[in-house]
Design a protein around this motif. Structure first.
Motif, short mmCIF file in Angstrom:
data_model
loop_
_atom_site.label_atom_id
_atom_site.label_comp_id
_atom_site.label_asym_id
_atom_site.label_seq_id
_atom_site.Cartn_x
_atom_site.Cartn_y
_atom_site.Cartn_z
N CYS A 26 0.83 -1.21 0.00
CA CYS A 26 0.00 0.00 0.00
C CYS A 26 0.86 1.26 0.00
O CYS A 26 0.56 2.22 -0.73
N MET A 27 1.93 1.26 0.79
CA MET A 27 2.77 2.45 0.87
C MET A 27 3.52 2.69 -0.44
O MET A 27 3.61 3.83 -0.91
N GLN A 28 4.07 1.63 -1.03
CA GLN A 28 4.80 1.80 -2.28
C GLN A 28 3.87 2.31 -3.38
O GLN A 28 4.24 3.21 -4.16
N CYS A 29 2.70 1.75 -3.45
CA CYS A 29 1.74 2.18 -4.48
C CYS A 29 1.27 3.60 -4.23
O CYS A 29 1.10 4.39 -5.19
N TYR A 30 1.08 3.97 -2.98
CA TYR A 30 0.65 5.33 -2.67
C TYR A 30 1.72 6.34 -3.07
O TYR A 30 1.43 7.35 -3.74
N TRP A 31 2.99 6.08 -2.68
CA TRP A 31 4.07 7.00 -3.02
C TRP A 31 4.27 7.08 -4.53
O TRP A 31 4.51 8.16 -5.07
N PHE A 32 4.15 5.94 -5.21
CA PHE A 32 4.32 5.96 -6.66
C PHE A 32 3.18 6.71 -7.34
O PHE A 32 3.39 7.39 -8.34
N MET B 277 4.02 10.34 -7.29
CA MET B 277 5.01 10.68 -8.32
C MET B 277 4.39 10.63 -9.71
O MET B 277 4.68 11.48 -10.56
N LEU B 278 3.53 9.65 -9.95
CA LEU B 278 2.87 9.53 -11.24
C LEU B 278 1.98 10.73 -11.52
O LEU B 278 1.94 11.26 -12.64
N ASN B 279 1.29 11.18 -10.48
CA ASN B 279 0.42 12.35 -10.61
C ASN B 279 1.23 13.59 -10.98
O ASN B 279 0.84 14.37 -11.87
N LYS B 280 2.38 13.78 -10.32
CA LYS B 280 3.24 14.92 -10.63
C LYS B 280 3.82 14.80 -12.03
O LYS B 280 3.95 15.80 -12.75
#
Length: 288
Positions: A267-273, A276-279
């Motif tokens: 969950c944390m890796q997907c949230y952080w990614f 970054m993907l949004n930016k």
């Protein structure tokens, strides 16, 4: 030969009653030496950053740094031990990807059951064993948590540090899951580029500069490559094979405990990614 991923048809259900804490030995001395080393590295190089930055940084850089609030200044000075720790983890865990790595890697079953306790080993780039680098991670994470505290570190990052430290300590105590630990530790590769981007921001580079754009792109690619791309295979292997291997090896509660960490990690890796993907997408479609 790769093991077939499937639900075992026959298992000894009496093992499911094993307690998570039943007959646990103490963590091996090699793991504890790693914790001590990680702690010393963190606080020594944080102190060293405070000493050397005024000597080597430009006046503009020092001025930018002084304008940051106290928490952001502390964050900056933690970048040096963070980067060193990431480099050490890369060097210490890269052996799991070597074609001529240790023989235990030839059997997927050993991903759960094998646990190397020696401080010095005849494989890898450093000669230090994986238990040492497991302890190094815990020493770093707990030092980082103590240095910042929950309020400055944030709830999400505090959960990350405490959950990982608890999981690694349990694995080192129960003598299991060392391959999984090493795999996740190698993911520190992307931390180097997180820190590089932070240094560039502190130096005063604009977000639209090519230096920061390149650093962000490299971070996006490396984070995705080492932390996101392997997740489907890693989770599938855990759910369809290794959960049951650990259940037979240490009991159902141990397997469930490690599953909780898997959920938090994914969950944390997907949230952080996703952030970054949004930016990245925003930058792609809002460039002038």
């Amino acid at each position: 030969m790769q093991d077939e991923l499937c639900h075992p048809t026959e298992r000894k259900h009496t093992l499911a009653s094993k307690s998570l804490y039943a007959s646990l030995p103490l963590p091996h001395i090699t793991f504890l030496e790693g914790i001590a080393t990680g702690t010393i590295i963190y606080f020594f190089f944080t102190w060293l950053s405070h000493q050397i930055v005024p000597s080597i940084a430009t006046s503009t850089f020092q001025n930018n740094l002084s304008q940051l609030d106290s928490n952001k200044q502390r964050l900056f000075h933690s970048l040096l031990p963070s980067t060193l720790h990431a480099i050490l983890q890369i060097l210490g865990t890269a052996h799991i990807f070597f074609a001529n790595g240790p023989s235990y890697l030839n059997d997927n079953h050993n991903h759960v059951t094998h646990f190397e306790t020696n401080l010095f080993v005849p494989y890898g780039l450093t000669g230090f064993g994986p238990a040492f680098f497991m302890g190094l991670l815990v020493g770093y994470l707990m030092s980082d948590y103590l240095y910042f505290g929950t309020r400055a570190l944030g709830i999400l990052m505090s959960l990350h540090h405490l959950a990982a430290s608890a999981s690694w300590t349990y694995a080192a105590t129960a003598r299991c899951m060392q391959w999984y630990a090493s795999f996740v530790q190698f993911c520190e590769f992307s931390t180097i580029f997180v820190n590089l981007r932070q240094v560039l921001l502190t130096a005063g580079y604009a977000s639209s500069s090519w230096e920061l754009t390149l650093a962000g792109l490299v971070l996006f690619v490396t984070f995705g490559a080492v932390r996101i791309v392997p997740l489907p295979k890693l989770v599938y292997g855990w759910m369809m094979r290794d959960f049951y291997v650990l259940e037979d090896f240490k009991g159902r509660y141990a397997a469930l405990f490690c599953s909780v960490f898997f959920v938090i990690h994914v969950c944390m890796q997907c949230y952080w990614f996703s952030l970054m993907l949004n930016k990245f997408v925003f930058a792609m479609f809002h460039t002038k």
